[in-house]
Motif scaffolding. Structure first.
Motif, PDB file in Angstrom:
ATOM      1  N   ALA A   1      77.747  54.646 120.214  1.00  0.00           N
ATOM      2  CA  ALA A   1      77.017  55.803 120.756  1.00  0.00           C
ATOM      3  C   ALA A   1      77.296  57.108 119.999  1.00  0.00           C
ATOM      4  CB  ALA A   1      77.317  55.951 122.242  1.00  0.00           C
ATOM      5  N   PRO A   2      78.559  57.416 119.689  1.00  0.00           N
ATOM      6  CA  PRO A   2      78.797  58.681 118.955  1.00  0.00           C
ATOM      7  C   PRO A   2      78.069  58.708 117.609  1.00  0.00           C
ATOM      8  CG  PRO A   2      80.879  57.751 119.758  1.00  0.00           C
ATOM      9  CD  PRO A   2      79.812  56.725 120.010  1.00  0.00           C
TER      10      PRO A   2
ATOM     11  N   THR B   1      49.963  55.381 111.090  1.00  0.00           N
ATOM     12  CA  THR B   1      49.341  56.596 111.634  1.00  0.00           C
ATOM     13  C   THR B   1      49.111  56.502 113.145  1.00  0.00           C
ATOM     14  OG1 THR B   1      48.223  56.757 109.520  1.00  0.00           O
ATOM     15  CG2 THR B   1      47.459  58.241 111.247  1.00  0.00           C
ATOM     16  N   ASP B   2      48.640  55.332 113.564  1.00  0.00           N
ATOM     17  CA  ASP B   2      48.340  55.167 114.988  1.00  0.00           C
ATOM     18  C   ASP B   2      49.569  55.298 115.883  1.00  0.00           C
ATOM     19  OD1 ASP B   2      45.773  54.746 114.320  1.00  0.00           O
ATOM     20  OD2 ASP B   2      45.829  52.553 114.500  1.00  0.00           O
ATOM     21  N   LEU B   3      50.724  55.090 115.278  1.00  0.00           N
ATOM     22  CA  LEU B   3      51.946  55.123 116.094  1.00  0.00           C
ATOM     23  C   LEU B   3      52.341  56.547 116.478  1.00  0.00           C
ATOM     24  CD1 LEU B   3      54.049  52.516 114.063  1.00  0.00           C
ATOM     25  CD2 LEU B   3      52.835  52.115 116.214  1.00  0.00           C
ATOM     26  N   GLY B   4      51.816  57.519 115.746  1.00  0.00           N
ATOM     27  CA  GLY B   4      52.134  58.906 116.028  1.00  0.00           C
ATOM     28  C   GLY B   4      53.614  59.184 115.809  1.00  0.00           C
ATOM     29  N   ASP B   5      54.081  60.268 116.360  1.00  0.00           N
ATOM     30  CA  ASP B   5      55.513  60.587 116.276  1.00  0.00           C
ATOM     31  C   ASP B   5      56.209  59.816 117.394  1.00  0.00           C
ATOM     32  OD1 ASP B   5      54.937  62.220 114.187  1.00  0.00           O
ATOM     33  OD2 ASP B   5      55.156  64.110 115.296  1.00  0.00           O
ATOM     34  N   PHE B   6      56.764  58.697 117.047  1.00  0.00           N
ATOM     35  CA  PHE B   6      57.311  57.814 118.095  1.00  0.00           C
ATOM     36  C   PHE B   6      58.681  58.299 118.584  1.00  0.00           C
ATOM     37  CE2 PHE B   6      57.863  56.023 113.881  1.00  0.00           C
ATOM     38  CZ  PHE B   6      59.219  55.737 113.817  1.00  0.00           C
ATOM     39  N   VAL B   7      58.987  57.930 119.805  1.00  0.00           N
ATOM     40  CA  VAL B   7      60.229  58.378 120.453  1.00  0.00           C
ATOM     41  C   VAL B   7      61.396  57.530 119.960  1.00  0.00           C
ATOM     42  CG1 VAL B   7      61.382  58.760 122.681  1.00  0.00           C
ATOM     43  CG2 VAL B   7      58.898  59.050 122.497  1.00  0.00           C
ATOM     44  N   ILE B   8      62.464  58.181 119.497  1.00  0.00           N
ATOM     45  CA  ILE B   8      63.651  57.434 119.050  1.00  0.00           C
ATOM     46  C   ILE B   8      64.868  57.708 119.930  1.00  0.00           C
ATOM     47  CG2 ILE B   8      62.955  57.076 116.646  1.00  0.00           C
ATOM     48  CD1 ILE B   8      64.630  59.516 115.876  1.00  0.00           C
ATOM     49  N   GLY B   9      64.744  58.674 120.834  1.00  0.00           N
ATOM     50  CA  GLY B   9      65.858  58.927 121.752  1.00  0.00           C
ATOM     51  C   GLY B   9      65.345  59.625 123.000  1.00  0.00           C
ATOM     52  N   ARG B  10      65.934  59.244 124.127  1.00  0.00           N
ATOM     53  CA  ARG B  10      65.578  59.976 125.348  1.00  0.00           C
ATOM     54  C   ARG B  10      66.253  61.341 125.321  1.00  0.00           C
ATOM     55  NH1 ARG B  10      66.981  55.250 128.078  1.00  0.00           N
ATOM     56  NH2 ARG B  10      65.161  53.933 128.403  1.00  0.00           N
ATOM     57  N   SER B  11      67.429  61.342 124.682  1.00  0.00           N
ATOM     58  CA  SER B  11      68.164  62.593 124.466  1.00  0.00           C
ATOM     59  C   SER B  11      69.120  62.306 123.319  1.00  0.00           C
ATOM     60  CB  SER B  11      68.939  62.970 125.732  1.00  0.00           C
ATOM     61  OG  SER B  11      70.010  62.058 125.901  1.00  0.00           O
TER      62      SER B  11
ATOM     63  N   ARG C   1      76.146  41.014 117.068  1.00  0.00           N
ATOM     64  CA  ARG C   1      76.059  42.365 117.641  1.00  0.00           C
ATOM     65  C   ARG C   1      75.438  42.273 119.033  1.00  0.00           C
ATOM     66  NH1 ARG C   1      73.091  45.433 113.724  1.00  0.00           N
ATOM     67  NH2 ARG C   1      71.135  45.273 114.840  1.00  0.00           N
ATOM     68  N   ILE C   2      76.171  42.715 120.000  1.00  0.00           N
ATOM     69  CA  ILE C   2      75.680  42.697 121.370  1.00  0.00           C
ATOM     70  C   ILE C   2      74.901  43.992 121.590  1.00  0.00           C
ATOM     71  CG2 ILE C   2      76.347  42.537 123.811  1.00  0.00           C
ATOM     72  CD1 ILE C   2      77.317  40.078 122.317  1.00  0.00           C
ATOM     73  N   GLU C   3      73.607  43.894 121.786  1.00  0.00           N
ATOM     74  CA  GLU C   3      72.780  45.104 121.946  1.00  0.00           C
ATOM     75  C   GLU C   3      72.697  45.475 123.424  1.00  0.00           C
ATOM     76  OE1 GLU C   3      69.271  45.144 119.374  1.00  0.00           O
ATOM     77  OE2 GLU C   3      70.746  45.536 117.803  1.00  0.00           O
ATOM     78  N   ASP C   4      73.732  46.182 123.827  1.00  0.00           N
ATOM     79  CA  ASP C   4      73.947  46.430 125.254  1.00  0.00           C
ATOM     80  C   ASP C   4      73.663  47.873 125.665  1.00  0.00           C
ATOM     81  OD1 ASP C   4      75.970  47.525 123.770  1.00  0.00           O
ATOM     82  OD2 ASP C   4      77.582  46.946 125.124  1.00  0.00           O
ATOM     83  N   THR C   5      72.685  48.498 124.985  1.00  0.00           N
ATOM     84  CA  THR C   5      72.466  49.913 125.319  1.00  0.00           C
ATOM     85  C   THR C   5      71.662  50.093 126.610  1.00  0.00           C
ATOM     86  OG1 THR C   5      70.744  49.825 123.669  1.00  0.00           O
ATOM     87  CG2 THR C   5      72.743  50.982 123.054  1.00  0.00           C
ATOM     88  N   ASP C   6      70.988  49.033 127.040  1.00  0.00           N
ATOM     89  CA  ASP C   6      70.296  49.130 128.315  1.00  0.00           C
ATOM     90  C   ASP C   6      71.331  48.865 129.420  1.00  0.00           C
ATOM     91  OD1 ASP C   6      68.848  48.719 130.633  1.00  0.00           O
ATOM     92  OD2 ASP C   6      67.191  47.687 129.618  1.00  0.00           O
ATOM     93  N   ARG C   7      71.891  49.968 129.893  1.00  0.00           N
ATOM     94  CA  ARG C   7      73.028  49.871 130.821  1.00  0.00           C
ATOM     95  C   ARG C   7      72.700  49.113 132.100  1.00  0.00           C
ATOM     96  NH1 ARG C   7      76.629  54.194 129.084  1.00  0.00           N
ATOM     97  NH2 ARG C   7      76.817  53.506 126.934  1.00  0.00           N
TER      98      ARG C   7
ATOM     99  N   LEU D   1      67.138  55.187 121.436  1.00  0.00           N
ATOM    100  CA  LEU D   1      66.347  54.013 121.821  1.00  0.00           C
ATOM    101  C   LEU D   1      66.465  52.921 120.756  1.00  0.00           C
ATOM    102  CD1 LEU D   1      63.272  55.744 123.455  1.00  0.00           C
ATOM    103  CD2 LEU D   1      65.091  54.428 124.567  1.00  0.00           C
ATOM    104  N   TYR D   2      65.882  51.780 121.069  1.00  0.00           N
ATOM    105  CA  TYR D   2      66.030  50.571 120.241  1.00  0.00           C
ATOM    106  C   TYR D   2      65.858  50.794 118.733  1.00  0.00           C
ATOM    107  CZ  TYR D   2      64.457  46.296 117.965  1.00  0.00           C
ATOM    108  OH  TYR D   2      64.265  45.284 117.065  1.00  0.00           O
ATOM    109  N   HIS D   3      64.759  51.433 118.316  1.00  0.00           N
ATOM    110  CA  HIS D   3      64.503  51.552 116.871  1.00  0.00           C
ATOM    111  C   HIS D   3      65.603  52.316 116.148  1.00  0.00           C
ATOM    112  CE1 HIS D   3      60.683  49.649 117.022  1.00  0.00           C
ATOM    113  NE2 HIS D   3      60.207  50.512 117.904  1.00  0.00           N
ATOM    114  N   LEU D   4      66.133  53.320 116.829  1.00  0.00           N
ATOM    115  CA  LEU D   4      67.188  54.113 116.194  1.00  0.00           C
ATOM    116  C   LEU D   4      68.474  53.294 116.130  1.00  0.00           C
ATOM    117  CD1 LEU D   4      69.726  56.329 116.697  1.00  0.00           C
ATOM    118  CD2 LEU D   4      67.932  56.893 115.022  1.00  0.00           C
ATOM    119  N   GLY D   5      68.861  52.736 117.264  1.00  0.00           N
ATOM    120  CA  GLY D   5      70.117  51.979 117.334  1.00  0.00           C
ATOM    121  C   GLY D   5      70.129  50.827 116.348  1.00  0.00           C
TER     122      GLY D   5
END
Ligand code: GLU
Length: 448
Positions: free
Chosen positions: A83-84, A140-150, A45-51, A155-159
């Motif tokens: 992406a979809p 707990t320390d991680l809080g509500d972490f970001v999974i998408g800019r939009s 799997r080519i993880e090419d989401t960082d354009r 982001l990585y964890h979601l993908g």
């Protein structure tokens, strides 16, 4: 996609942001060996989401590296093409209340006013790592972490979790630098109702400078080793032993394995926790061992293919010097260099050394050297039909010892090879035969 699997499915998910080096490829080796040992699937799997940082030449390098190693993958994906699906999952997580669009106060220019955060249940997550046992991390320390800019920029964890789920990955085998990511990925998998894969976090690979191998610090690309004439089986063998050793062997013991032998012996359980050091000198040792195990025919095939890939041809006289060539070459590149630099050209070309070279290392004057050459000529004339390095040596060695070896063996060697550096004169004489040996000695003596 998206089914339950009895078979083992592993994945190698490099980001195409640099040339693959030994650290990444060691991960591929373990994933490949484990999947294939169990008749499972190996996914690339080519993880090419960082354009911005992803480049097609790096993707090509990943593919070329896998091809060279003979690591056939059962499935191939490009993460950007999912992406979809990633957007769909982000919406679903928001809908079911596991994620939300969060309004942010931008602290710096360019920061988002809105991101998608995962609603962290703030629990301790425990997972079993095959190599390290149970690992518990309080999220707990991680809080509500970001999974998408939009919605369209996951982001990585979601993908990575969505893809692992969709591709039916059963075993996540990756570097220990990802241990801290695992709890977040497990939380997302749980929210998706996805099965949790088995994890195996590998010890890191360091360079001989004790630094973690990284493309940024200039670690060599695996394809460079290919171009220098290393054998893929030697590379796989060496990388497999960086962090793993077979039953009954000590850690760090150098053991030569073919890929089928590795497949037979490999188990995740025998991967150790301590890091490995990638040492080119050791790789070269493995390479020479694997080269030695090839038959003459296989060696000839390899060097021919290797040279053809560089637009070169093996010389016709190669079969005659093959043994010598093999003894002296630790890589195909070294063999190629010897061939193209004409180290063995003495086989076909009558040398023309010049008087200076003939006496250069002889520690004697021209007249003396000439006398020695004439004497050796007489000694060698009487050697019978069995004209080999051994019989040549037997015929002249006592004389050489008596009058001074350098003054005899140096001019003889130069007379036969025409070169400052070459194999020893006995080997040369045995290779070119009596007739050429005698005529080259006569020609050299005439120059003095
Ligand atoms: N693309 C990630 C990397 O190269 C993959 C990490 C993983 O194995 O989950 O580090």
């Amino acid at each position: 996609m998206n089914s339950t699997h009895d078979t083992i499915v592993t994945r190698f998910p490099p980001s195409p942001t640099g040339l693959l080096q030994a650290g990444n490829v060691r991960t591929a080796v373990f994933n490949y060996l484990f999947a294939k040992k169990h008749g499972g699937k190996f996914v690339l799997r080519i993880e090419d989401t960082d354009r911005e940082r992803s480049k097609s030449e790096y993707e090509q390098n990943i593919i070329d590296t896998m091809k060279w190693l003979g690591f056939e993958y059962d499935e191939f994906y490009r993460q950007s093409e999912h992406a979809p699906r990633h957007s769909e999952v982000l919406s679903k997580l928001i809908e079911q209340g596991d994620a939300y669009v969060s309004q942010e106060t931008p602290k710096e220019a360019g920061q988002r006013a809105e991101v998608i955060r995962f609603k962290n249940p703030n629990t301790a997550v425990t997972f079993t790592d095959v190599i390290r046992g149970d690992i518990t991390i309080d999220t707990t320390d991680l809080g509500d972490f970001v999974i998408g800019r939009s919605l369209t920029e996951p982001l990585y964890h979601l993908g990575v979790t969505v893809d692992d789920f969709d591709e039916g990955i059963t075993h996540v085998i990756r570097g220990e630098d990802h241990i801290s990511n695992t709890p977040r990925q497990i939380l997302i998998l749980r929210a998706l109702g996805a099965p949790i894969p088995t994890y195996a976090h590998l010890p890191l690979v360091f360079g001989t400078d004790k630094q973690k191998l990284s493309k940024r610090r200039g670690a060599k690309a695996i394809t460079e080793y290919r171009d220098e004439g290393y054998l893929p089986e030697a590379m796989i063998n060496y990388l497999a032993l960086l962090g793993w050793h077979p039953e009954g062997k000590d850690e760090g013991e150098q053991e030569v394995f073919t890929v089928p032998e590795l497949l037979e012996q490999f188990t995740l359980e025998r991967i150790q926790k301590s890091s490995g050091v990638f040492d080119e000198a050791k790789l070269k040792w493995f390479n020479y061992e694997h080269l030695k195990r090839l038959s003459d025919e296989e060696f000839t095939d390899r060097i021919t293919t290797f040279m053809a890939a560089h637009g070169q041809e093996v010389p016709e006289y190669m079969p005659q010097i093959l043994t010598l060539l093999r003894e002296r070459s630790q890589t195909l590149g070294e063999a190629r260099d010897a061939l193209i630099m004409g180290e063995f050209a003495f086989m076909v070309v009558t040398p023309n050394p010049g008087p200076d070279l003939l006496i250069q290392g002889a520690k004697a004057d021209a007249a003396t050297v000439k006398r020695h050459l004439e004497h050796i000529h007489r000694l060698l004339e009487s050697v019978g039909p069995e004209f080999t390095d051994a019989t040549v040596k037997a015929a002249i060695f006592d004389y050489a010892t008596e009058v001074g070896r350098a003054s005899v063996l140096w001019p003889l060697r130069v007379a036969l090879s025409g070169r400052e550096k070459s194999p020893d004169p006995f080997t040369l004489a045995g290779l070119i035969g009596k007739e050429h040996t005698l005529s080259r000695i006569v020609a050299a003596a005439e120059l003095l």
